[in-house]
Write an enzyme that holds these catalytic residues in place. Structure first.
Site, mmCIF file in Angstrom:
data_model
loop_
_atom_site.group_PDB
_atom_site.id
_atom_site.type_symbol
_atom_site.label_atom_id
_atom_site.label_comp_id
_atom_site.label_asym_id
_atom_site.label_seq_id
_atom_site.Cartn_x
_atom_site.Cartn_y
_atom_site.Cartn_z
ATOM 1 N N LYS A 186 52.412 36.104 49.296
ATOM 2 C CA LYS A 186 51.671 35.033 48.622
ATOM 3 C C LYS A 186 52.117 33.644 49.110
ATOM 4 C CE LYS A 186 48.832 37.628 46.384
ATOM 5 N NZ LYS A 186 47.421 37.643 46.776
ATOM 6 N N ASP B 237 37.506 47.467 54.465
ATOM 7 C CA ASP B 237 38.968 47.390 54.474
ATOM 8 C C ASP B 237 39.331 46.071 55.149
ATOM 9 O OD1 ASP B 237 41.680 47.516 54.860
ATOM 10 O OD2 ASP B 237 41.685 49.475 55.848
ATOM 11 N N VAL B 238 39.818 45.117 54.360
ATOM 12 C CA VAL B 238 40.073 43.775 54.914
ATOM 13 C C VAL B 238 41.163 43.775 55.979
ATOM 14 C CG1 VAL B 238 39.274 42.562 52.833
ATOM 15 C CG2 VAL B 238 41.722 43.108 53.087
ATOM 16 N N TYR C 110 55.532 41.268 47.902
ATOM 17 C CA TYR C 110 54.335 40.619 47.334
ATOM 18 C C TYR C 110 54.510 39.091 47.310
ATOM 19 C CZ TYR C 110 50.774 39.444 43.833
ATOM 20 O OH TYR C 110 49.707 38.882 43.164
ATOM 21 N N PRO D 276 47.196 31.941 40.212
ATOM 22 C CA PRO D 276 47.162 32.286 38.788
ATOM 23 C C PRO D 276 48.571 32.553 38.274
ATOM 24 C CG PRO D 276 45.845 33.833 40.128
ATOM 25 C CD PRO D 276 46.707 33.042 41.055
ATOM 26 N N GLY E 118 39.144 43.834 38.152
ATOM 27 C CA GLY E 118 40.075 42.748 37.858
ATOM 28 C C GLY E 118 39.513 41.352 38.076
ATOM 29 N N SER F 265 49.676 33.287 44.307
ATOM 30 C CA SER F 265 50.197 33.708 43.008
ATOM 31 C C SER F 265 51.263 32.730 42.526
ATOM 32 C CB SER F 265 50.819 35.099 43.136
ATOM 33 O OG SER F 265 51.593 35.390 41.994
#
Ligand SMILES: NC(=O)c1ccc[n+]([C@@H]2O[C@H](COP(=O)([O-])OP(=O)(O)OC[C@H]3O[C@@H](n4cnc5c(N)ncnc54)[C@H](O)[C@@H]3O)[C@@H](O)[C@H]2O)c1
Length: 251
Positions: A161, A62-63, A157, A187, A16, A144
């Site tokens: 953000k 793995d963050v 989500y 974005p 992506g 986002s």
């Protein structure tokens, strides 16, 4: 080239937008670390970069795990001697199920926050000591447009953000004096594999029709903003969120 010899970590760079950032930043001369939870995908993008003649390293990471984030920073410096740019791009987005907020379990909510919010904190905390030693650094966080123009069904989500923007501002004011800038990119709805799974072509067309530029946003539409924020050209810009959405929101 705008990023000649800069060492860039792209979290979630296995597909992506992360992959698009990695390809473009490498073309600008950067050495790229793909820090990605999916080891196969990390390897595939690193090989793609190497095949194009760029320096690259795949680091399964793995963050949301403190030890893993710290190991990522150390392995980057061991391999390339420094870390100039952290792109905090990894997130739970692919496979996100749209549902009313009451149907999101606490476990689902917390797992998403662990990656989308804790992950930024842990990766920033892991790289900043090296950036501080160098007296320079760039941290670029992916937020986002859905924070500015929310849609129903992804409340966890969107909340995560919003936190990304808060963290960006907070960190910018702590690190400015050390030559480290912290910015975010917001974005619009961008046609990555994840977005294609989340919504069908009709929704994508409806979203594009509300933009000033009436075509679907592509991952490549974001790479110019990313290179700018990673480069020396943005040295006096920090704490900002750059919205790249074809002109959907003006704020
Ligand atoms: N595509 C869009 O429309 C859009 C819009 C706004 C913001 N964004 C943001 O841009 C970023 C990239 O979006 P995308 O569309 O490429 O999403 P994506 O889901 O395809 O990519 C996210 C990547 O992060 C990786 N990842 C997930 N959990 C991880 C973890 N714990 N540790 C390390 N890596 C992990 C995934 O394997 C994947 O490769 C995300 O932060 C997303 O929220 C995307």
């Amino acid at each position: 080239m705008l990023l000649e010899n800069k060492v860039v970590i792209v979290t979630g760079g296995g597909q992506g937008l992360g992959r698009a950032f990695a390809l473009r930043m490498a073309a600008e001369g950067a050495k790229i670390v793909i820090a990605e939870i999916n080891a196969e995908k990390a390897e595939a993008v690193a090989e793609e970069l190497t095949g194009l003649g760029h320096k690259s390293l795949a680091l399964p990471t793995d963050v949301s795990d403190q030890d893993s984030a710290n190991a990522m920073a150390k392995a980057t410096v061991d391999a390339f001697g420094q870390v100039d740019v952290l792109v905090n791009n990894a997130a739970i987005y692919y496979g996100l199920e749209m549902k009313p907020f009451e149907e999101i379990s606490l476990q689902e909510w917390q797992r998403l926050m662990a990656v989308n919010v804790d992950g930024l904190f842990l990766c920033a905390r892991a790289v900043v000591p090296f950036m501080r030693q160098q007296g320079s650094g760039r941290i670029i966080n992916m937020t986002s447009g859905s924070f500015h123009l929310p849609v129903p069904g992804i409340s966890h989500y969107i909340t995560s953000k919003g936190a990304v923007i808060g963290f960006t501002r907070a960190l910018a004011c702590e690190l400015g004096e050390e030559g480290i800038t912290v910015n975010a990119i917001a974005p619009g709805f961008t046609m990555s594999e994840a977005s294609k799974v989340l919504a069908g072509p009709e929704l994508a067309e409806a979203i594009a029709s509300r933009q000033a530029i009436k075509r679907s946003e592509q991952p490549e539409d974001l790479v110019g903003a990313m290179v700018f924020l990673a480069s020396d050209d943005s040295a006096f810009l920090t704490g900002q969120t750059l919205t790249v959405d074809g002109g959907t929101s003006y704020h």
